[in-house]
Enzyme design. Structure first.
Site, PDB file in Angstrom:
ATOM      1  N   CYS A   2       2.679   8.773  -1.951  1.00  0.00           N
ATOM      2  CA  CYS A   2       3.295   9.815  -1.904  1.00  0.00           C
ATOM      3  C   CYS A   2       2.750  10.793  -1.131  1.00  0.00           C
ATOM      4  O   CYS A   2       2.160  10.722  -0.185  1.00  0.00           O
ATOM      5  CB  CYS A   2       2.585  10.918  -3.436  1.00  0.00           C
ATOM      6  SG  CYS A   2       3.357   9.916  -5.384  1.00  0.00           S
ATOM      7  N   ARG A  27       5.983   5.958   4.301  1.00  0.00           N
ATOM      8  CA  ARG A  27       4.668   5.731   3.567  1.00  0.00           C
ATOM      9  C   ARG A  27       5.499   4.841   1.676  1.00  0.00           C
ATOM     10  O   ARG A  27       4.600   4.675   1.765  1.00  0.00           O
ATOM     11  CB  ARG A  27       3.884   6.491   2.880  1.00  0.00           C
ATOM     12  CG  ARG A  27       3.389   7.739   3.762  1.00  0.00           C
ATOM     13  CD  ARG A  27       2.896   8.773   3.914  1.00  0.00           C
ATOM     14  NE  ARG A  27       2.042   9.414   2.450  1.00  0.00           N
ATOM     15  CZ  ARG A  27       0.642   8.532   2.907  1.00  0.00           C
ATOM     16  NH1 ARG A  27       0.597   8.313   3.855  1.00  0.00           N
ATOM     17  NH2 ARG A  27      -0.613   8.913   2.026  1.00  0.00           N
ATOM     18  N   TRP A  73       5.804   8.929  -5.487  1.00  0.00           N
ATOM     19  CA  TRP A  73       5.662   7.676  -5.563  1.00  0.00           C
ATOM     20  C   TRP A  73       5.712   7.247  -6.631  1.00  0.00           C
ATOM     21  O   TRP A  73       4.656   6.798  -7.404  1.00  0.00           O
ATOM     22  CB  TRP A  73       5.180   6.607  -4.571  1.00  0.00           C
ATOM     23  CG  TRP A  73       5.467   5.005  -4.465  1.00  0.00           C
ATOM     24  CD1 TRP A  73       6.773   5.029  -3.936  1.00  0.00           C
ATOM     25  CD2 TRP A  73       5.385   3.833  -4.813  1.00  0.00           C
ATOM     26  NE1 TRP A  73       6.769   3.179  -3.534  1.00  0.00           N
ATOM     27  CE2 TRP A  73       5.934   3.031  -4.525  1.00  0.00           C
ATOM     28  CE3 TRP A  73       4.325   3.932  -6.159  1.00  0.00           C
ATOM     29  CZ2 TRP A  73       5.228   1.493  -4.930  1.00  0.00           C
ATOM     30  CZ3 TRP A  73       3.959   2.092  -6.667  1.00  0.00           C
ATOM     31  CH2 TRP A  73       5.128   1.192  -5.593  1.00  0.00           C
ATOM     32  N   ASN A  99      -1.195  14.436  -4.754  1.00  0.00           N
ATOM     33  CA  ASN A  99      -1.454  12.867  -4.256  1.00  0.00           C
ATOM     34  C   ASN A  99      -2.370  12.258  -5.146  1.00  0.00           C
ATOM     35  O   ASN A  99      -3.363  13.081  -5.386  1.00  0.00           O
ATOM     36  CB  ASN A  99      -1.583  12.423  -3.012  1.00  0.00           C
ATOM     37  CG  ASN A  99      -0.137  13.329  -2.618  1.00  0.00           C
ATOM     38  OD1 ASN A  99       1.037  13.486  -2.680  1.00  0.00           O
ATOM     39  ND2 ASN A  99      -0.406  12.917  -1.047  1.00  0.00           N
ATOM     40  N   GLY A 100      -2.865  11.386  -5.907  1.00  0.00           N
ATOM     41  CA  GLY A 100      -3.386  10.742  -6.651  1.00  0.00           C
ATOM     42  C   GLY A 100      -3.159  10.579  -7.884  1.00  0.00           C
ATOM     43  O   GLY A 100      -1.952  10.545  -8.128  1.00  0.00           O
ATOM     44  N   GLU A 474      -1.568 -15.306   5.573  1.00  0.00           N
ATOM     45  CA  GLU A 474      -0.544 -13.911   7.304  1.00  0.00           C
ATOM     46  C   GLU A 474       0.623 -14.266   7.528  1.00  0.00           C
ATOM     47  O   GLU A 474       1.522 -13.100   7.036  1.00  0.00           O
ATOM     48  CB  GLU A 474      -1.695 -13.064   8.441  1.00  0.00           C
ATOM     49  CG  GLU A 474      -1.159 -12.181   9.000  1.00  0.00           C
ATOM     50  CD  GLU A 474      -0.457 -11.371   7.511  1.00  0.00           C
ATOM     51  OE1 GLU A 474      -1.087 -10.780   6.800  1.00  0.00           O
ATOM     52  OE2 GLU A 474       0.686  -9.474   8.141  1.00  0.00           O
ATOM     53  N   LYS A 478       3.690 -12.603   5.883  1.00  0.00           N
ATOM     54  CA  LYS A 478       4.824 -11.410   6.333  1.00  0.00           C
ATOM     55  C   LYS A 478       6.336 -11.785   6.152  1.00  0.00           C
ATOM     56  O   LYS A 478       7.382 -11.398   6.254  1.00  0.00           O
ATOM     57  CB  LYS A 478       4.545 -11.618   8.049  1.00  0.00           C
ATOM     58  CG  LYS A 478       4.316 -10.780   9.117  1.00  0.00           C
ATOM     59  CD  LYS A 478       3.946  -9.883   9.135  1.00  0.00           C
ATOM     60  CE  LYS A 478       2.652  -9.039   8.187  1.00  0.00           C
ATOM     61  NZ  LYS A 478       2.038  -8.486   8.115  1.00  0.00           N
ATOM     62  N   GLU A 481       6.933 -10.774   2.983  1.00  0.00           N
ATOM     63  CA  GLU A 481       7.218  -8.964   2.379  1.00  0.00           C
ATOM     64  C   GLU A 481       9.132  -8.684   3.069  1.00  0.00           C
ATOM     65  O   GLU A 481       9.676  -7.491   2.207  1.00  0.00           O
ATOM     66  CB  GLU A 481       6.037  -8.156   2.606  1.00  0.00           C
ATOM     67  CG  GLU A 481       5.649  -8.454   3.723  1.00  0.00           C
ATOM     68  CD  GLU A 481       4.757  -7.276   3.967  1.00  0.00           C
ATOM     69  OE1 GLU A 481       3.946  -6.290   2.724  1.00  0.00           O
ATOM     70  OE2 GLU A 481       3.724  -7.853   5.230  1.00  0.00           O
ATOM     71  N   HIS A 497      -3.063 -32.807  -2.923  1.00  0.00           N
ATOM     72  CA  HIS A 497      -3.890 -32.235  -4.216  1.00  0.00           C
ATOM     73  C   HIS A 497      -2.915 -31.832  -4.598  1.00  0.00           C
ATOM     74  O   HIS A 497      -2.913 -32.009  -6.111  1.00  0.00           O
ATOM     75  CB  HIS A 497      -5.207 -31.871  -4.076  1.00  0.00           C
ATOM     76  CG  HIS A 497      -6.166 -32.725  -3.629  1.00  0.00           C
ATOM     77  ND1 HIS A 497      -6.581 -33.216  -4.026  1.00  0.00           N
ATOM     78  CD2 HIS A 497      -6.323 -32.568  -2.569  1.00  0.00           C
ATOM     79  CE1 HIS A 497      -7.298 -34.595  -3.045  1.00  0.00           C
ATOM     80  NE2 HIS A 497      -7.987 -33.428  -2.248  1.00  0.00           N
ATOM     81  N   LYS A 594       3.567   1.894   2.164  1.00  0.00           N
ATOM     82  CA  LYS A 594       2.964   1.523   3.237  1.00  0.00           C
ATOM     83  C   LYS A 594       1.590   1.707   3.036  1.00  0.00           C
ATOM     84  O   LYS A 594       0.711   1.316   3.562  1.00  0.00           O
ATOM     85  CB  LYS A 594       3.575   2.460   4.587  1.00  0.00           C
ATOM     86  CG  LYS A 594       2.687   2.464   5.621  1.00  0.00           C
ATOM     87  CD  LYS A 594       2.813   0.798   6.543  1.00  0.00           C
ATOM     88  CE  LYS A 594       1.671   0.350   7.567  1.00  0.00           C
ATOM     89  NZ  LYS A 594       1.720  -0.869   8.044  1.00  0.00           N
TER      90      LYS A 594
HETATM   91  C1  F6R Z   1       1.087  -6.819   5.099  1.00  0.00           C
HETATM   92  C2  F6R Z   1       0.578  -5.233   4.148  1.00  0.00           C
HETATM   93  C3  F6R Z   1      -0.241  -4.796   3.264  1.00  0.00           C
HETATM   94  C4  F6R Z   1      -1.572  -4.058   3.972  1.00  0.00           C
HETATM   95  C5  F6R Z   1      -2.536  -3.758   2.438  1.00  0.00           C
HETATM   96  C6  F6R Z   1      -3.865  -3.203   2.524  1.00  0.00           C
HETATM   97  O1  F6R Z   1       1.813  -6.249   6.328  1.00  0.00           O
HETATM   98  O2  F6R Z   1       1.182  -4.076   5.457  1.00  0.00           O
HETATM   99  O3  F6R Z   1      -0.838  -6.828   2.968  1.00  0.00           O
HETATM  100  O4  F6R Z   1      -2.236  -5.103   4.405  1.00  0.00           O
HETATM  101  O5  F6R Z   1      -1.320  -3.138   1.672  1.00  0.00           O
HETATM  102  O6  F6R Z   1      -3.766  -2.389   3.687  1.00  0.00           O
HETATM  103  P1  F6R Z   1      -4.367  -1.046   4.547  1.00  0.00           P
HETATM  104  O7  F6R Z   1      -4.619  -2.003   5.754  1.00  0.00           O
HETATM  105  O8  F6R Z   1      -4.172   0.673   4.911  1.00  0.00           O
HETATM  106  O9  F6R Z   1      -5.236  -0.874   3.534  1.00  0.00           O
END
Ligand code: F6R
Length: 599
Positions: A2, A27, A73, A99-100, A474, A478, A481, A497, A594
């Site tokens: 949001c 976001r 959202w 928001n919240g 990681e 990537k 997602e 295993h 985001k």
């Molecule tokens: C992956 C990604 C998410 C964030 C996670 C934490 O590319 O961006 O896994 O890393 O949601 O977000 P922050 O760092 O904003 O706390």
């Protein structure tokens, strides 16, 4: 998730609000809405779907010089116009964006229904506006009504309230969800994220948690002072790039330079991290380091834990903040906790920090967004200086997290047994990183070719061991997602295993192969995969036996401890090109936001 925008001033509110919402699109959201005061009456527009649709409904020349707007959202209730914010009271005089989460909304809604109020949405927020409208009958000011209502609310909020009969003020409130004011000339802007403000002003004031304030065009009173944000509109623009992920990957050399600037001390072969506010004696007393974050931030924490153990020889580990907060963790006074967050808004990370603070743990932040909730709750830490990250998939923030942890590990090492020569090697290694990252980015075309070759795969393994393990995690993250391919990370030695059963010619493995003391072990893992017909893509700075692997994504060599930072870069490019080949919406992957500000 949001987003909030508000405006009060001499200008026209609608364009400011709509443009602000557009800035907050990154976001993640599923509906949007706006409330304007026109001739002392509220005019509300809502649209499930994109901000562009809302813009069409509002029109370009909607009158009104005060208004509030929101991107939602969904948490409570489906994605519908009715559930979109702003919410209004029955008379249509008051409007609220929020928001919240109001945790006691069920009780509040039940009481309103019992009192005969007709609720028109399924949201927690609607309860707030009805309660505020009722209270405003009894109080002299809108602020007093908002204050009284919020005293009975459990949960988190960033809130803006508009009373159409008082078009010269907005009331704002913050508890756990950011609200920032932008100071203009005879106009004031409100937002949940500076991204919505920087087009208009660089002078901002962050509301403190628990703060409620009345905002006018030319005045407001808050406990915080105005500060200048060093961000401009261009920082949020694509420029010539196809998408933000590409732009942000390309920005990594410069982002790392910024993170290193003024923090390396070649004379004493150490790092300066003034923001963590720990003197050498306190640093020496740290017996353990624990990194906490979610998603990619957690994996960056794993890189950090490896660095701390290697360089400072003290135990270190990483844990998802989302687990830590719920398992009633034992808080140890000799442990340094590091809360990691790009956005500084991730609710699980914030809650972990609050739990630590409540129990008297020592916690510092590793946060990108200045003034964010996690940064404030920590009070001290390392800012990442990655610049705004718009793409959902984290790249430059991840890299700057790992670079920051390398400096933290160097600092902790140098107050212990890491020699000056060892420290100097790390300082040199850190200085070399930006150019080396550029060299990896310059292999883009080769990585793209390999990625395209494997774009038809349905599943992929990412294999790593020790230094390579968080890199593999990681890398898999990537790929998942942004390409929606099933990617699973596995520790190299664990493969035999169980998961080895999955290996066949349709199951490619991306194997992270640093040129370190475990090289021969990694080579034998690759041989085990190859013996079962599995294709292997090695991400490596080692010289591998000819013909061993099907493709190599190469990096230059740094100090072995720092190589994981470089090994991550080809995995970003690989995910990017594979997702592009599949025609995915790279910056806005499905189902993801985001900033994850909900549980
Ligand atoms: C992956 C990604 C998410 C964030 C996670 C934490 O590319 O961006 O896994 O890393 O949601 O977000 P922050 O760092 O904003 O706390």
């Amino acid at each position: 998730m949001c987003g909030i925008v508000g405006y009060i001033g001499h200008g026209s509110a609608a364009p400011v609000l709509l443009e602000g919402l557009r800035r907050l699109e990154y976001r993640g959201y599923d509906s949007a809405g706006i409330a304007l005061v026109q001739r002392r009456r509220l005019k509300v527009h809502k649209a499930a779907g994109r901000v562009e649709e809302l813009r069409r409904r509002v029109g370009d020349d909607a009158p009104g010089s005060v208004g509030i707007a929101h991107t939602r959202w969904a948490t409570h209730g489906e994605v519908t116009d009715a559930n979109a914010h702003p919410h209004t009271d029955t008379s249509g005089r008051f409007a609220v964006v929020h928001n919240g989460i109001v945790e006691n909304s069920d009780q509040l809604r039940a009481k309103l229904i019992a009192d005969g109020v007709q609720l028109v949405s399924d949201t927690d927020t609607e309860a707030l506006v009805h309660l505020i409208a009722a209270r405003a009958e009894e109080t002299d000011t809108l602020e007093a009504a908002v204050r009284a209502v919020l005293s009975s609310v459990e949960g988190t909020y960033g809130l803006v309230v508009l009373d159409s009969k008082r078009p010269d003020e907005l009331v704002v409130a913050r508890n756990g969800s950011p609200i920032v004011l932008g100071v203009g000339e005879g106009e004031t802007f409100v937002a949940s994220d500076v991204a919505a403000l920087v087009r208009h002003t660089q002078q901002v004031v962050y509301l403190e948690d628990g703060e409620i304030a009345t905002v006018r065009a030319d005045a407001f009173r808050t406990s915080g002072r105005a500060q200048t944000v060093e961000l401009s509109e261009e920082d949020y623009e694509l420029g010539d790039a196809e998408d933000f992920m590409r732009k942000e990957m390309a920005e990594q050399p410069e982002a790392v330079r910024r993170a290193l600037r003024g923090r390396l001390d070649p004379r004493f072969a150490t790092a300066h991290l003034g923001g963590i506010r720990l003197d050498p004696r306190e640093l020496r007393n740290v017996r353990r380091v624990k990194f906490l974050g979610c998603g990619s931030a957690y994996y960056a924490g794993q890189v950090g834990a490896n660095l701390v153990e290697e360089l400072a020889r003290i135990p270190a580990d990483a844990e998802p903040a989302s687990e830590f907060r719920y398992r009633s963790p034992v808080i140890d006074s000799d442990t340094l906790y590091v809360a990691i967050s790009q956005s500084g808004e991730t609710l699980d990370t914030l809650a972990a920090v609050q739990e630590l603070n409540r129990k008297g743990g020592r916690v510092i932040g590793a946060v990108n967004v200045v003034g964010s909730a996690v940064a404030r709750e920590c009070g001290s830490g390392v800012f990442l200086h990655a610049g705004p990250e718009v793409s959902v998939a984290s790249t430059k923030a991840f890299t700057n997290m790992t670079v920051s942890f390398a400096m933290l590990a160097l600092l902790l090492g140098r107050v212990r047994d890491l020699s000056a020569a060892g420290g100097a090697r790390l300082v040199e290694g850190l200085r070399a990183l930006p150019d080396q990252i550029q060299a990896v980015l310059d292999t883009d075309a080769e990585v793209a070719e390999v990625a395209r070759r494997y774009a038809k795969a349905e599943h992929m393994f990412f294999i790593g061991r020790v230094r390579g393990w968080p890199v593999a995690r990681e890398g898999a993250q990537k790929l998942k997602e942004i390409s929606y391919l099933h990617a699973e990370a596995y520790q190299a030695a664990e493969l035999k295993h169980g998961p080895l059963a999955l290996i066949d010619r349709d199951m490619p493995s991306v194997v992270i192969v640093p040129n370190d003391e475990l090289l021969t072990k990694n080579i034998s893992t690759i041989e085990q995969i190859k013996a079962r017909g599995g294709p292997v893509i090695a991400v490596t700075n080692a010289t591998l036996p000819p013909g061993l692997v099907d493709a190599e994504l190469r990096i230059p060599s740094n100090s072995p401890e720092l190589d994981p930072i470089l090994l991550t870069i080809p995995t970003q490019l690989f995910a990017y090109h594979l997702a592009s080949a599949l025609g995915r919406d790279i910056d806005k992957p499905r189902n993801l936001a985001k900033s994850v500000t909900v549980e």
